[in-house]
Structure formats: structure tokens, C-alpha cells
Design an enzyme around this catalytic site. Structure first.
Site, short mmCIF file in Angstrom:
data_model
loop_
_atom_site.label_atom_id
_atom_site.label_comp_id
_atom_site.label_asym_id
_atom_site.label_seq_id
_atom_site.Cartn_x
_atom_site.Cartn_y
_atom_site.Cartn_z
N GLU A 1 42.24 26.07 13.66
CA GLU A 1 42.67 25.20 12.55
C GLU A 1 42.54 26.01 11.27
OE1 GLU A 1 41.15 21.18 12.19
OE2 GLU A 1 41.11 20.96 14.39
N GLU B 1 35.21 20.38 16.90
CA GLU B 1 34.24 20.17 15.82
C GLU B 1 33.09 19.28 16.30
OE1 GLU B 1 36.16 19.11 12.09
OE2 GLU B 1 37.28 20.98 12.09
O1 AHR Z 1 43.57 18.88 10.88
C1 AHR Z 1 42.94 17.72 10.46
C2 AHR Z 1 41.49 17.63 10.93
O2 AHR Z 1 40.73 18.64 10.34
C3 AHR Z 1 41.24 17.81 12.40
O3 AHR Z 1 41.47 16.65 13.12
C4 AHR Z 1 39.80 18.19 12.44
O4 AHR Z 1 39.47 18.97 13.55
C5 AHR Z 1 39.59 18.90 11.13
O5 AHR Z 1 38.46 18.48 10.48
#
Ligand code: AHR
Length: 566
Positions: free
Chosen positions: A370, A238
Site C-alpha cells: 500500500e 495491518e
Molecule cells: O487503502 C485504504 C486503507 O489504508 C486500507 O484499507 C488499509 O490497509 C490502510 O490503512
């Protein structure tokens, strides 16, 4: 135009059914540039064909409310890459510490400090890859602090997640030990935000060098003479936000440098298979970031390359900050969450249009590294630890996402649910010596036969399930041919109140018998708890196979996997 393509393909053999025609026209339509004249004409043709299909024989919702599916095993699609069943274990809350790592001196049974109960449960899932150490944590992690004798490792602050003290007891060698114990493949995210290319390159040398370099010797002295196999390398996380709030252009410059110099030195991997490098991708449906990364990729040279672009998308039904309860909720919250999760399909399509423009051969993977439900923290828990319960709603949400990934299998060849233990939509929850398996765990277990299976198109009329102002498809389904030759069918009944009778026509396979397992609960918010761990577990379901037809009734709010013997 799609319509011509479809007729051409079908007319030589046997005339296609209107439903087949509509389906292939739809596939074709989805490849056209949105807004182009071809797309506009093709869209009108598609609507007309859809109406025709609705009134003709074939997969439909009959007046008796039986859902008819039609599966043709002779028309295989893409491989459903097992890596879409990947997991994510960030140094966050009790995800690693307590959830996986308890230390060798713990009274909880462990192997070299890693919980035996958690390892045994995860082995059942055949977890293909685990992403570590983050997440946002990855861009503040300095690997050197987590190697060598544990009593000499420095304590640091985990400023990504609650400013808690990190003993660094769980470092590279502990992670690799965990990976070996569960039989998985490491997906390591390097620090692009606050680290350097040199630091990341040396980390890779520590992990993968086979020659007697100083770092390989150090790894051997730390107990592992053989080089590790790093299957996947994340180039930051990110980077548009917690990874350094970079612009896309700035990130692309760094991405090239990291890709050029952060090398895998494991000779076995260099000859047998590659370590795949995954660039940071988007976290909103906007396509500008993907455009910048793919445009750069198109011009890659011998000196650098990437093999995947990541995508992060959470189901946050009420928007940020997450506010939905993860237990004790009703149908309003249930339907809202499912509606929100189904957006994944549109999000993928948007990014795929951009990727197809630069990479029509689909060499670059879209890695959804994610995804999952993000609810409000459980009352009384540290809000920075992202602790939530996991219900029947989350199980259904998981199956809907896995089905979406399977339908996008030609481009989506990797995904990582967030997260593995005790964090967000977890597989496993622990409390000291106790452990429970969540409804989401059971979905992943039921889907194991889909790992590396071949996608098979399934046609059906999903019908509608309406609650309040929200209308959802009442069922979802995917089919595949498993690596063992069995035909697999998954049916999700989103309807929280009514069972659904299903009848499937099975073409291209001589079905002899079938077995089915269903996961459901008494209510959409049913959960497993430490004092009642088996409230939501899969149970076998009656299924009949007769004259090439399969029939069964699926329970309300359920996930069912049927395995059909040829
Ligand atoms: O999964 C939790 C967080 O969500 C991660 O660290 C990040 O990459 C995302 O914003």
C-alpha cells in the site's frame, strides 16, 4: 572496510573514476551497521570523496545549468521486478462497485458485469498483480457470502468503509474473471482478524483445488472448472491496527498457523511456480514489527514459511487526518507532498537493515503493498469512500516512488499503489458511463518498459529546487535495460518552474536513436476531468543522440521516459 573493497575491485582492470569509486563506496556504506566504527569511518571517507568528486570531471551540474548524467550499461544491477507495478482494489467506496463491477444488466458496455472501458484501459498497463479484497476490509470478509448465484447472496454491511450495504455481487469468481480479463495475477488477502484458519484454508481449496473435492465441484458449478492461479497470498492486513490491533508476537503465532494450513492446491502452481505468502509488516518506520516477523522467519521449518513482508506507507503531507487538497492547490502544497513522499527511501532502508540481519541472501521480499498520496476527500463525497482528484503533483510523486523501488530492487520485488479505481491515488476515475485516465495512470503506462528490466546505475548531480522553506532535489533519474534490449532512462523534473537541459553520456551501449515521452501540465495542480479528460497526457519530446551522448530539455514539473535503441 568499504574503501578497501572498492579499490580491490577496480584496480585489477582499469582505474575507476572518482565518481564510480564514490558510488560503490556509498553502496558499501549503506550495508554497514549504522553507528558502528566501520560505518563512522566509512561515512567520513564518503564525504571526502564526495567533495573530491564534485570538483573533478564527470556527472555534474555545470555552470550553464546543464545536468550531466552518466549511464554505464555494462554494469547491470538487479531486476526491477514487474510486480512493483502492482495495484490494489479494495471493497471500498466505488473502487469495485461502479468502478469495475456494474453487473451484466447495466447499459454501460460490460463483459459478464465488468466494465469494458476500465478493462481496456488496465490492459494497457500490463498490471502484474491485483491485491483484493482489502485492506482493512480483508479482515472482515467472509468469502462464502460472495460465491454462488448472485441473487441468493446475502447482503452484508461494509463496516470498514462507511457502513454501506454490500450486495456481495462482486465475489471470488467475479474477481478472478476481472483478473483474467485484464491479464493479471491475483493477490488475495485472507481474513486473519475476524476469520479462522479453516475458513481461509477452505477458500484456498475453493480457488485452487484440481481434484474433485466438494469445494472444487462447487467452483465448477459456479462456472469455473479449472483451478485458479493464486500468485500471492496476504496473511492478514495491518494486524497492528484495523486488522485486529494485535501485538507483534500474537500476530507471528497466527502467521505461522495460517502459513502452515492455508494451502494452494493447484498442481500446476506446485510444480511450475510457488504461491508467495506475504506477512503483515510495518506501517510506521519503527522496526520492532519487522524484527519479530523476520526473527520468526529465520527459524522457519518445513511446516511453514513466508516469502514476503509487507510495508504500508502513504504520502500524507500534513499528517493524519489527510487534509491536503487534491485539486486547486499551489506550490506550497506541491513541494510539501514531494518532500514527504521522498521519505519512502529512508523508510525502506530502515526495514532493510533488519531484514538483511536475518536474511542476507534477500530471500524474503519487502512488499510495499500500500503506497500513494492520501489527500482530503473531495468536497461533497462520502468521506469513507476516499475520493480524490489526481494531478500532475501525483504523477511526479508516483514516479519518485517507482524510482525508489527500482533502486531497492534487490529487496523490494513487489508493490501495490492504493488504489486502482475511484479510491485514493487512482489510475482511473469513473462517473456512471464516463471514465477518465489520471496523470498517475499515464506514469504507470510510461513505465511499462521498466517491468522486469535490469537496473543500471546512473550518476548525476540532482541540484536543488527550493520553494519557501522546502528544498528538494531538482531532478531524479533511473536507467535500466528493458527486456527487449533497449536502454531506458527516466527523468523526473521536480522543479515546478524551470525546464532542465540534460546531457547523458552513454557507456556500454552503441546508441543509434532515441524516443522520449513527457507527462506534464500547465500547473502542478492540473487534472483530467470528465468534461476535459485530456488535459494531462503524455506527449513526445525532442531528443538527440550523437557520438554516444544523448541530449534533451525536460519540461518543468514533468516525468519523461526515454527509450534508446542499441
Ligand atoms: O487503502 C485504504 C486503507 O489504508 C486500507 O484499507 C488499509 O490497509 C490502510 O490503512
Amino acid at each position: 572496510m568499504c574503501i578497501v573493497e572498492s579499490f580491490g575491485a577496480g584496480s585489477e582492470k582499469k582505474r575507476p573514476k572518482i565518481q564510480d569509486f564514490t558510488r560503490s563506496h556509498f553502496d558499501c556504506l549503506s550495508r554497514l551497521r549504522p553507528g558502528s566504527w566501520e560505518a563512522n569511518v566509512a561515512r567520513r571517507v564518503f564525504v571526502a570523496l564526495g567533495l573530491l568528486a564534485f570538483f573533478s570531471v564527470g556527472p555534474s551540474r555545470a555552470a550553464d545549468n546543464v545536468v550531466h548524467l552518466s549511464v554505464d550499461a555494462s554494469k547491470p544491477g538487479s531486476k526491477i521486478n514487474r510486480n512493483i507495478f502492482g495495484q490494489f482494489a479494495e471493497n471500498l467506496g466505488h473502487g469495485l462497485y461502479e468502478g469495475i463491477w456494474i453487473g451484466p444488466d447495466s447499459s454501460i458496455p460490460n463483459t459478464r458485469g465488468i466494465r469494458n472501458d476500465v478493462v481496456a484501459a488496465l490492459r494497457e498497463l500490463k498490471v502484474p498483480n491485483v491485491r483484493w479484497p482489502g485492506g482493512c476490509f480483508a479482515d472482515q470478509y467472509h468469502w462464502r457470502k460472495g460465491v454462488g448465484p448472485r441473487d441468493k447472496r446475502p447482503a452484508t454491511v461494509n463496516s470498514a468503509w462507511g457502513d454501506v450495504i454490500d450486495t456481495n455481487a462482486f465475489g471470488t469468481d467475479e474477481f478472478m474473471d476481472f483478473i483474467e480479463q485484464i491479464g493479471s495475477t491475483p493477490y488475495v488477502s485472507v481474513n486473519v482478524g475476524s476469520g479462522t484458519t479453516q475458513e481461509a484454508a477452505e477458500w484456498l481449496e475453493y480457488m485452487t483445488a484440481a481434484e474433485p473435492t466438494a469445494l472444487a465441484k462447487e467452483r465448477a458449478a459456479n462456472g469455473h472448472p479449472a483451478p485458479y492461479n493464486v500468485g500471492f497470498l496476504g496473511l492478514g492486513n495491518e494486524s497492528w491496527d484495523c486488522g485486529g490491533a494485535m501485538t507483534a508476537d500474537y500476530y507471528v503465532s497466527l502467521m505461522k498457523v495460517y502459513s502452515r494450513f492455508v494451502l494452494n492446491m493447484n498442481p500446476a502452481q506446485r510444480t511450475k511456480y510457488q504461491m508467495l505468502k506475504i506477512a503483515v509488516g510495518p506501517g510506521t518506520p519503527d522496526t520492532a514489527w519487522t524484527e519479530a516477523v523476520m526473527q520468526a522467519w529465520k527459524k522457519h521449518t518445513w511446516a511453514w514459511d513466508i516469502n514476503g513482508v509487507s510495508l504500508h506507507w502513504y504520502t500524507v503531507p500534513n499528517g493524519w487526518p489527510p487534509s491536503t487538497n487534491s485539486e486547486n492547490f499551489g506550490l506550497d502544497d506541491y513541494v510539501k507532498a514531494l518532500k514527504s513522499t521522498l521519505f519512502m527511501d529512508e523508510f525502506l532502508r530502515k526495514q532493510e537493515v533488519v531484514m538483511d540481519k536475518y536474511d542476507p541472501e534477500k530471500k524474503v521480499t519487502l512488499s510495499v503493498d500500500e503506497w500513494g498520496a492520501w489527500h482530503a476527500p473531495l468536497p461533497g463525497s462520502n468521506p469513507a469512500f476516499l475520493v480524490q482528484q489526481n494531478s500532475v503533483r501525483d504523477a511526479i510523486l508516483a514516479s519518485l516512488n517507482l524510482n525508489i523501488f527500482a533502486r531497492h530492487a534487490d529487496r523490494v520485488r513487489m508493490a501495490n499503489i492504493a488504489q486502482m479505481v475511484n479510491v485514493l491515488q487512482a489510475m482511473i476515475l469513473t462517473d456512471k458511463e464516463k471514465m477518465i485516465l489520471t496523470p498517475t495512470y499515464y506514469v504507470f503506462k510510461m513505465y511499462v518498459p521498466f517491468q522486469d528490466a535490469t537496473f543500471i546505475p546512473v550518476a548525476f548531480d540532482a541540484g536543488n529546487y527550493t520553494h519557501g522553506s522546502v528544498t528538494l532535489p531538482s531532478v531524479d533519474a533511473i536507467a535500466a535495460k528493458g527486456v527487449d534490449g533497449k536502454l531506458l532512462l527516466e527523468i523526473t523534473n521536480l522543479d515546478a518552474e524551470n525546464p532542465v537541459a540534460m546531457e547523458a553520456d552513454l557507456a556500454g551501449i552503441k546508441a543509434t536513436s532515441a524516443k522520449a515521452e513527457t507527462l506534464t501540465g500547465a500547473a502542478v495542480d492540473s487534472v483530467n476531468k470528465f468534461d476535459s479528460p485530456d488535459t494531462v497526457t503524455p506527449k513526445s519530446t525532442a531528443v538527440k543522440v550523437e557520438n554516444g551522448k544523448l541530449s534533451l530539455t525536460v519540461a518543468p514539473r514533468s516525468v519523461t521516459v526515454i527509450s534508446i535503441e542499441p
